[in-house]
Design a protein around this motif. Structure first.
Motif, PDB file in Angstrom:
ATOM      1  N   GLY A  28      -2.999  -3.551  -5.128  1.00 23.31           N
ATOM      2  CA  GLY A  28      -2.121  -2.974  -4.108  1.00 23.31           C
ATOM      3  C   GLY A  28      -0.795  -3.701  -4.016  1.00 23.31           C
ATOM      4  O   GLY A  28       0.243  -3.087  -3.771  1.00 23.31           O
ATOM      5  N   ILE A  29      -0.822  -5.026  -4.211  1.00 28.20           N
ATOM      6  CA  ILE A  29       0.425  -5.808  -4.181  1.00 28.20           C
ATOM      7  C   ILE A  29       1.383  -5.311  -5.248  1.00 28.20           C
ATOM      8  O   ILE A  29       2.573  -5.098  -4.992  1.00 28.20           O
ATOM      9  CB  ILE A  29       0.117  -7.306  -4.374  1.00 28.20           C
ATOM     10  CG1 ILE A  29      -0.547  -7.878  -3.108  1.00 28.20           C
ATOM     11  CG2 ILE A  29       1.383  -8.089  -4.720  1.00 28.20           C
ATOM     12  CD1 ILE A  29      -1.081  -9.279  -3.268  1.00 28.20           C
ATOM     13  N   TYR A  30       0.880  -5.099  -6.473  1.00 25.31           N
ATOM     14  CA  TYR A  30       1.752  -4.650  -7.550  1.00 25.31           C
ATOM     15  C   TYR A  30       2.180  -3.193  -7.362  1.00 25.31           C
ATOM     16  O   TYR A  30       3.280  -2.808  -7.766  1.00 25.31           O
ATOM     17  CB  TYR A  30       1.073  -4.853  -8.906  1.00 25.31           C
ATOM     18  CG  TYR A  30       0.986  -6.315  -9.283  1.00 25.31           C
ATOM     19  CD1 TYR A  30       2.129  -7.054  -9.530  1.00 25.31           C
ATOM     20  CD2 TYR A  30      -0.239  -6.967  -9.357  1.00 25.31           C
ATOM     21  CE1 TYR A  30       2.064  -8.399  -9.855  1.00 25.31           C
ATOM     22  CE2 TYR A  30      -0.320  -8.310  -9.684  1.00 25.31           C
ATOM     23  CZ  TYR A  30       0.834  -9.023  -9.931  1.00 25.31           C
ATOM     24  OH  TYR A  30       0.769 -10.358 -10.247  1.00 25.31           O
ATOM     25  N   ASP A  31       1.323  -2.405  -6.722  1.00 25.32           N
ATOM     26  CA  ASP A  31       1.715  -1.016  -6.419  1.00 25.32           C
ATOM     27  C   ASP A  31       2.933  -0.988  -5.498  1.00 25.32           C
ATOM     28  O   ASP A  31       3.756  -0.079  -5.571  1.00 25.32           O
ATOM     29  CB  ASP A  31       0.561  -0.262  -5.757  1.00 25.32           C
ATOM     30  CG  ASP A  31      -0.554   0.081  -6.737  1.00 25.32           C
ATOM     31  OD1 ASP A  31      -0.292   0.032  -7.957  1.00 25.32           O
ATOM     32  OD2 ASP A  31      -1.666   0.388  -6.281  1.00 25.32           O
ATOM     33  N   CYS A  32       3.022  -2.000  -4.634  1.00 18.00           N
ATOM     34  CA  CYS A  32       4.126  -2.032  -3.666  1.00 18.00           C
ATOM     35  C   CYS A  32       5.474  -2.296  -4.322  1.00 18.00           C
ATOM     36  O   CYS A  32       6.519  -2.082  -3.698  1.00 18.00           O
ATOM     37  CB  CYS A  32       3.856  -3.091  -2.599  1.00 18.00           C
ATOM     38  SG  CYS A  32       2.500  -2.652  -1.480  1.00 18.00           S
ATOM     39  N   VAL A  33       5.459  -2.774  -5.563  1.00 10.51           N
ATOM     40  CA  VAL A  33       6.725  -2.992  -6.271  1.00 10.51           C
ATOM     41  C   VAL A  33       7.481  -1.682  -6.398  1.00 10.51           C
ATOM     42  O   VAL A  33       8.694  -1.619  -6.224  1.00 10.51           O
ATOM     43  CB  VAL A  33       6.467  -3.611  -7.652  1.00 10.51           C
ATOM     44  CG1 VAL A  33       7.760  -3.660  -8.469  1.00 10.51           C
ATOM     45  CG2 VAL A  33       5.880  -5.013  -7.510  1.00 10.51           C
ATOM     46  N   VAL A  34       6.752  -0.610  -6.728  1.00 14.75           N
ATOM     47  CA  VAL A  34       7.399   0.691  -6.899  1.00 14.75           C
ATOM     48  C   VAL A  34       7.308   1.545  -5.653  1.00 14.75           C
ATOM     49  O   VAL A  34       8.003   2.551  -5.531  1.00 14.75           O
ATOM     50  CB  VAL A  34       6.801   1.446  -8.114  1.00 14.75           C
ATOM     51  CG1 VAL A  34       7.133   0.739  -9.397  1.00 14.75           C
ATOM     52  CG2 VAL A  34       5.292   1.602  -7.974  1.00 14.75           C
ATOM     53  N   ASN A  35       6.435   1.162  -4.713  1.00 11.80           N
ATOM     54  CA  ASN A  35       6.312   1.916  -3.470  1.00 11.80           C
ATOM     55  C   ASN A  35       6.229   0.943  -2.300  1.00 11.80           C
ATOM     56  O   ASN A  35       5.145   0.642  -1.803  1.00 11.80           O
ATOM     57  CB  ASN A  35       5.072   2.814  -3.501  1.00 11.80           C
ATOM     58  CG  ASN A  35       4.930   3.642  -2.227  1.00 11.80           C
ATOM     59  OD1 ASN A  35       5.910   3.864  -1.511  1.00 11.80           O
ATOM     60  ND2 ASN A  35       3.716   4.082  -1.940  1.00 11.80           N
ATOM     61  N   PRO A  36       7.370   0.428  -1.836  1.00 11.02           N
ATOM     62  CA  PRO A  36       7.373  -0.581  -0.767  1.00 11.02           C
ATOM     63  C   PRO A  36       6.711  -0.127   0.525  1.00 11.02           C
ATOM     64  O   PRO A  36       6.328  -0.962   1.346  1.00 11.02           O
ATOM     65  CB  PRO A  36       8.879  -0.839  -0.553  1.00 11.02           C
ATOM     66  CG  PRO A  36       9.535  -0.437  -1.833  1.00 11.02           C
ATOM     67  CD  PRO A  36       8.729   0.726  -2.333  1.00 11.02           C
ATOM     68  N   GLU A  37       6.574   1.166   0.714  1.00 15.80           N
ATOM     69  CA  GLU A  37       5.926   1.657   1.932  1.00 15.80           C
ATOM     70  C   GLU A  37       4.459   1.246   2.002  1.00 15.80           C
ATOM     71  O   GLU A  37       3.832   1.340   3.055  1.00 15.80           O
ATOM     72  CB  GLU A  37       6.048   3.182   2.013  1.00 15.80           C
ATOM     73  CG  GLU A  37       7.491   3.669   2.178  1.00 15.80           C
ATOM     74  CD  GLU A  37       7.573   5.173   2.256  1.00 15.80           C
ATOM     75  OE1 GLU A  37       6.506   5.832   2.146  1.00 15.80           O
ATOM     76  OE2 GLU A  37       8.688   5.701   2.404  1.00 15.80           O
ATOM     77  N   GLY A  38       3.912   0.781   0.889  1.00 20.30           N
ATOM     78  CA  GLY A  38       2.501   0.398   0.869  1.00 20.30           C
ATOM     79  C   GLY A  38       2.215  -0.982   1.403  1.00 20.30           C
ATOM     80  O   GLY A  38       1.040  -1.366   1.556  1.00 20.30           O
ATOM     81  N   TRP A  39       3.262  -1.772   1.741  1.00 20.75           N
ATOM     82  CA  TRP A  39       3.032  -3.139   2.179  1.00 20.75           C
ATOM     83  C   TRP A  39       2.216  -3.222   3.462  1.00 20.75           C
ATOM     84  O   TRP A  39       1.383  -4.124   3.620  1.00 20.75           O
ATOM     85  CB  TRP A  39       4.362  -3.866   2.375  1.00 20.75           C
ATOM     86  CG  TRP A  39       4.957  -4.406   1.102  1.00 20.75           C
ATOM     87  CD1 TRP A  39       6.129  -4.044   0.528  1.00 20.75           C
ATOM     88  CD2 TRP A  39       4.387  -5.419   0.261  1.00 20.75           C
ATOM     89  NE1 TRP A  39       6.336  -4.750  -0.630  1.00 20.75           N
ATOM     90  CE2 TRP A  39       5.284  -5.600  -0.815  1.00 20.75           C
ATOM     91  CE3 TRP A  39       3.216  -6.171   0.303  1.00 20.75           C
ATOM     92  CZ2 TRP A  39       5.039  -6.526  -1.842  1.00 20.75           C
ATOM     93  CZ3 TRP A  39       2.969  -7.089  -0.716  1.00 20.75           C
ATOM     94  CH2 TRP A  39       3.868  -7.253  -1.766  1.00 20.75           C
ATOM     95  N   THR A  40       2.434  -2.306   4.383  1.00 25.35           N
ATOM     96  CA  THR A  40       1.660  -2.347   5.638  1.00 25.35           C
ATOM     97  C   THR A  40       0.172  -2.225   5.351  1.00 25.35           C
ATOM     98  O   THR A  40      -0.657  -2.948   5.930  1.00 25.35           O
ATOM     99  CB  THR A  40       2.109  -1.213   6.579  1.00 25.35           C
ATOM    100  OG1 THR A  40       3.490  -1.394   6.905  1.00 25.35           O
ATOM    101  CG2 THR A  40       1.286  -1.221   7.858  1.00 25.35           C
ATOM    102  N   GLY A  41      -0.177  -1.326   4.437  1.00 27.41           N
ATOM    103  CA  GLY A  41      -1.584  -1.160   4.070  1.00 27.41           C
ATOM    104  C   GLY A  41      -2.153  -2.404   3.422  1.00 27.41           C
ATOM    105  O   GLY A  41      -3.301  -2.803   3.700  1.00 27.41           O
TER     106      GLY A  41
END
Length: 394
Positions: A28-41
């Motif tokens: 999930g951390i690396y997914d947030c690189v391209v989708n910063p909206e995922g950091w809250t999750g």
């Protein structure tokens, strides 16, 4: 020995807190690189994994004494605002130790002071205690010359102190947070630069298309998009740049390939390609290489820029067009124009002031370069190319 101990610690983390949970959070951390909206999750999942009240990522300038939250799991928004605005690093128990300490090393508040000492601090009395909070564990995951990155987990009074196992779990996340933040920085720079270039290209009224080595369209400015929608003078077919005339379409792709390889021949084969179809106003495509630098990096894998001009004055001389399309010499191009206009060999030789034997020698080379065999084929070839070619003297 240290590598072995690191492996053992990783095994403890995985087995104790659940390997699937750890790997899922790292993913999930690396997914947030391209989708910063995922950091809250991601912050929420870390909170649940270590039984915390909330988790934050804070960024601070190395010259500042305060951080700002880049992301956090759900918590009272007003309390978070007060935390950032009213308390600096020295006012929050244990935070200065984490800021000044080693990277990837979690620092738990109650490992630095007793609970009695913590409870006497103004921060605990005025901020943590009213919310039912106990202690924090902070891990520094980035420390560059201009920035510090901190991962913080804060627990409730209803649970015990932060354990060594939980600290190892947080330490195992730290390198991944660092890599993700650095990759994110690079991507942000590329996005900003690319957006700047896109906006700049859209200011041009001239159609501009950036392509890969095979002619695949990477970016087209607004004028080029309108040109595609109007079906010419150049087209987008299955994502590839195409000219309507097959001969010119091939030459266009060859010029783009030359641009991609920085071929020295680009100057003679990639400039002044006539791309207008029969009955259309003259249009010329100019192919230029994108040099290794910011523009090329921003639009990878683009390596060539194609500019389309539809002004009459931009049309190159007919001889230049033929030398571009077929690698003809200037003399051969002049002969092809005469033969292509319907003149006989003797008439063409007389027109050019050369002997018929000389003309025949040139003609044999023209046949070889254009893939034709007869003068009638040359007439058809010139006719197929059409404008902006014109009969001599017209």
């Amino acid at each position: 020995m240290s590598s072995y101990m690191g492996f053992v610690e990783a095994r403890v983390v995985v087995e104790g807190l659940g390997g699937e949970v750890l790997y899922s959070i790292i993913g999930g951390i690396y997914d947030c690189v391209v989708n910063p909206e995922g950091w809250t999750g991601v912050m929420t999942r870390i909170t649940e994994a270590v039984d915390a009240a909330y988790t934050t990522i804070a960024l601070a300038s190395t010259g500042d004494n305060r951080g700002r939250f880049a992301a956090h799991s759900p918590w009272d928004a007003e309390k978070m605002r007060v935390l950032q605005e009213d308390y600096d690093f020295d006012a929050i128990p244990g935070l200065r130790a984490a800021v000044d300490g080693d990277i990837d090393t979690p620092v738990a508040t109650l490992s630095l002071m007793s609970e009695a000492e913590l409870q006497q601090t103004p921060f605990f009395q005025n901020w943590a205690k009213p919310q039912g909070l106990r202690e924090a564990c902070v891990t520094k995951f980035v420390h560059t010359k201009d920035r510090i990155g901190l991962l913080g987990c804060t627990t409730r009074t209803s649970r015990g102190v932060i354990t060594a196992e939980e600290q190892r779990f947080l330490a195992s996340l730290s390198p991944h947070l660092r890599r993700a933040s650095l990759i994110g920085d690079l991507l942000d720079q590329v996005r900003i630069t690319a957006n700047h270039y896109r906006q700049t290209l859209d200011y041009f009224a001239v159609p501009i298309v950036l392509t890969g080595a095979d002619g695949a369209i990477v970016h087209a400015n607004g004028a080029a998009d309108r040109m595609f929608s109007e079906q010419g003078p150049i087209l987008s077919r299955k994502g590839q740049l195409q000219a309507q005339n097959p001969v010119i379409a091939r030459a266009l792709l060859e010029a783009i390939a030359s641009a991609a390889s920085a071929d020295d021949l680009l100057g003679s084969r990639g400039i002044g390609l006539p791309i207008s179809a029969r009955g259309q106003p003259p249009a010329v495509a100019y192919v230029l290489p994108l040099t290794e630098g910011t523009a090329r990096a921003s639009f990878r894998p683009a390596c060539a820029a194609v500019f389309v001009s539809t002004t009459t004055s931009s049309s190159p001389p007919p001889e230049a067009i033929l030398t571009t399309l077929f690698d003809l010499t200037p003399a051969e191009a002049r002969i092809l124009l005469r033969i292509g206009s319907g003149l006989s060999a003797s008439e063409s030789a007389l027109s050019l002031g050369i002997g018929e034997n000389t003309l025949k020698t040139h003609l044999n080379r023209i046949f070889a370069k254009t893939g034709t065999k007869r003068q009638a084929d040359l007439v058809k070839l010139v006719s197929d190319i059409g404008m902006p070619l014109a009969a001599p003297g017209s």
